[in-house]
Each structure stands twice: as C-alpha cells, then as structure tokens.
Design a protein around this motif. Structure first.
Motif, short mmCIF file in Angstrom:
data_model
loop_
_atom_site.label_atom_id
_atom_site.label_comp_id
_atom_site.label_asym_id
_atom_site.label_seq_id
_atom_site.Cartn_x
_atom_site.Cartn_y
_atom_site.Cartn_z
N SER A 1 66.91 37.34 55.87
CA SER A 1 65.86 36.67 56.66
C SER A 1 65.25 35.50 55.90
O SER A 1 64.61 34.63 56.50
CB SER A 1 64.77 37.68 57.02
N GLY A 2 65.39 35.50 54.59
CA GLY A 2 64.77 34.48 53.76
C GLY A 2 63.32 34.76 53.44
O GLY A 2 62.67 33.97 52.76
N GLN B 1 53.05 37.05 63.73
CA GLN B 1 53.67 36.61 64.98
C GLN B 1 54.41 35.28 64.80
O GLN B 1 55.46 35.05 65.39
CB GLN B 1 52.59 36.46 66.05
N LYS B 2 53.86 34.43 63.92
CA LYS B 2 54.52 33.14 63.66
C LYS B 2 55.87 33.36 62.96
O LYS B 2 56.87 32.72 63.30
CB LYS B 2 53.61 32.29 62.77
N ILE B 3 55.87 34.28 61.99
CA ILE B 3 57.14 34.59 61.30
C ILE B 3 58.15 35.18 62.27
O ILE B 3 59.33 34.83 62.26
CB ILE B 3 56.86 35.57 60.14
N LYS B 4 57.68 36.06 63.12
CA LYS B 4 58.57 36.69 64.11
C LYS B 4 59.19 35.63 65.02
O LYS B 4 60.40 35.66 65.30
CB LYS B 4 57.77 37.69 64.95
N LYS C 1 63.17 34.61 65.30
CA LYS C 1 63.84 34.71 66.60
C LYS C 1 64.55 33.41 66.94
O LYS C 1 65.64 33.39 67.51
CB LYS C 1 62.82 35.04 67.69
N LYS C 2 63.91 32.32 66.49
CA LYS C 2 64.48 31.00 66.76
C LYS C 2 65.68 30.73 65.87
O LYS C 2 66.69 30.17 66.31
CB LYS C 2 63.40 29.93 66.50
#
Length: 301
Positions: A65-66, A281-284, A288-289
């Motif tokens: 995921s980095g 939520q921003k990381i999620k 996802k992108k």
C-alpha cells in the motif's frame, strides 16, 4: 486438561512444573505425537519468528500500500545513536515488534501469535530478552509454549480476534501471552504468570479495532511496538509481587463481555475509531483510487 487459567496454574503448582510443561503435555495428549516432534514443530515456528525480526530490522521496504515500512530500522538507528527516554532494552523490544509487523504488512512470512495483526508482540518480547540476557533458542521455546497455553485459554473463554472482540482481543491477547511467557522465562512462578496475564489484559480492555482502509497497518503496527513494552511492564510488576486483584480468569471474562457489547464500528470493520477520521478516510480514498501507488520517502504512522 484445563479450560481456564485457574486450572492451568493449579495443575502446574500441583505438579511443581512450569506452565510450559502443562502445555507440552497437552499437545502430546491431543496430537498423539512424541515430545520430540512437538518440539521440532515449535522450533520451526520460532525460527520463522527470528527471521521476521531480522528482516524487519535490517530493511526499510514499504508495504504494497505504501503506507508503512522502515520504522523498525528507523527506531534501531535511533537507539543505537542517541540516549533514549525509555532506555535501550525497551526500545529493542519495540523495534523487534515493529519489525515483525512490518514483515507481515509487506507480505513476508510471520507466525500469528495469536493473529497476524498482533504477531509482533511475542517475538518482540522474546527476542529482545534473548539479546539482553544471552538466552538461547531452546530456552525461548518454553516461553512460546507458555504463551500458547495463555492464548488457548483466552481463545476458548473470550476471543483473540479483532473482528470478534476488538483490538483488546487481538493485541490484548498477544500482550498477555508475552507477559506470561516473560515471567516464566525469568524464573517466575505459575501464580506470577497468571498475575502478569491479568495485569496486561486489564490495561487493554476496551481497545477498539480500527484499521485504516481495512489494512492491518495503521494503527496496528505501532500498537505492536507499544504493547511489547506493556507486556514487559506487566511481567516486571508480577515478578515484583504485584498482583492482579481481579483474578485473571475474571479479566478474561470481562474482555469477552466488553467485546460482545462493542458496536460493529469498533470491530475491524474500518467504519469507526481512527479509520473514520478525516485523514483515515482520505487515505482510504487514495488507496481506492490507486491501490498500488508507491508513496516512497517519509510518511507518518
């Protein structure tokens, strides 16, 4: 043979043997395998634990995921080059626990003790004590058997799953297992092992399981490091004669009660806790992108 800690400790006291011996005999009884084969299997698990510690402490590879990676090495460089607040022994345990968790996050091989998400705590404690006191792997094996007995009791009377009982069940079980193992290896009695379990578990009650984006990385990895120190603290308190006033079995039952009453948002669903924060939520959304984007460089955990 035993289903709770009271019975386990009672058997060890009656036989005047350590808790590890009761677990070894249970394994022989349940599997029908000879003692030598039981030890060979456990020896292979311990070898993998050691390899995961070494890999995480010597590399800075990021997870797919980095999001995580390199903190075990970062901490090792820190305690080798500066005077630390906690002291080197505690920092070594943290670094080793982080190393195993980072190995897990980067798809390396680990031993679930009791789960993958909490796999750093037991090896972090055992291998840091090995390094500090010069213990050999054969001695550590008995600690793994003791930890197994404690995990067996918790799994059968509460939960070792973050999805089942929150992180108190997952990281909490690992902390209790490591604390009990450390006490026995340090020469403590079966009763002191029990008190270490109680002291460790009662300090994680209510801990929610809230992995960012559903990945066992944030905050899981750093929790392994912090709780390795908590396990050592509980072990030292028990060895000093401090008792868990609430009997350890009652602490286990309380863990189960709290876990059953937790909302689903706090049980590995990534819907609540830190996973629900704006940053979570921003990381999620970013993952996802572009789930395989290589973040590279420095990042926070």
């Amino acid at each position: 043979m035993f289903s709770n800690l009271h019975q386990l400790i009672g058997l060890a006291n009656d036989r005047q043997v350590p808790i590890s011996e009761i677990m070894i005999e249970r394994e022989i009884h349940e599997t029908g395998k000879p003692r030598s084969e039981i030890f060979d299997t456990m020896r292979s698990y311990l070898k993998i634990m050691g390899e995961s510690v070494a890999r995480g402490q010597t590399t800075k590879s990021l997870s797919p995921s980095g999001l995580t990676g390199g903190d075990a090495k970062r901490l090792a460089d820190y305690y080798e080059s500066r005077r630390t607040l906690l002291g080197k022994p505690g920092n070594v345990a943290i670094s080793m626990a982080l190393a195993v968790s980072e190995t897990n996050a980067s798809m390396g091989r680990i031993i679930a003790t009791p789960t993958a998400g909490s796999a750093g705590i037991l090896p972090g404690v055992l291998f840091s004590l090995k390094q500090r006191f010069g213990w050999d792997d054969e001695k550590l094996l008995y600690g793994v058997f003791t930890a197994s007995a404690i995990g067996f009791v918790i799994a059968n009377n509460a939960s070792i799953s973050g999805a089942g009982g929150g992180c108190q069940a997952e990281v909490g079980s690992a902390t209790a297992m490591a604390a009990g193992a450390a006490v026995e290896l340090a020469g403590g009695t079966p009763d002191e092992v029990g008190h270490a379990v109680g002291l460790a578990l009662k300090n994680v009650l209510g801990l929610v399981c809230d992995p960012i984006a559903g990945l066992v990385e944030i905050p899981c990895i750093v929790r392994n490091g912090v709780h390795a120190v908590m396990a050592l603290a509980a072990a030292d308190m028990a060895l000093a004669g401090i008792k868990s006033i609430i009997p350890p079995d009652e602490v286990v039952h309380t863990l189960n009660s709290i876990g059953n009453s937790m909302p689903k948002e706090w049980k590995e669903t990534a819907l609540g806790g830190l996973a629900a924060t704006p940053t979570g939520q921003k990381i999620k959304a970013q993952l996802k992108k572009d789930p395989y984007s290589d973040k590279g460089g420095e990042r926070e955990t």
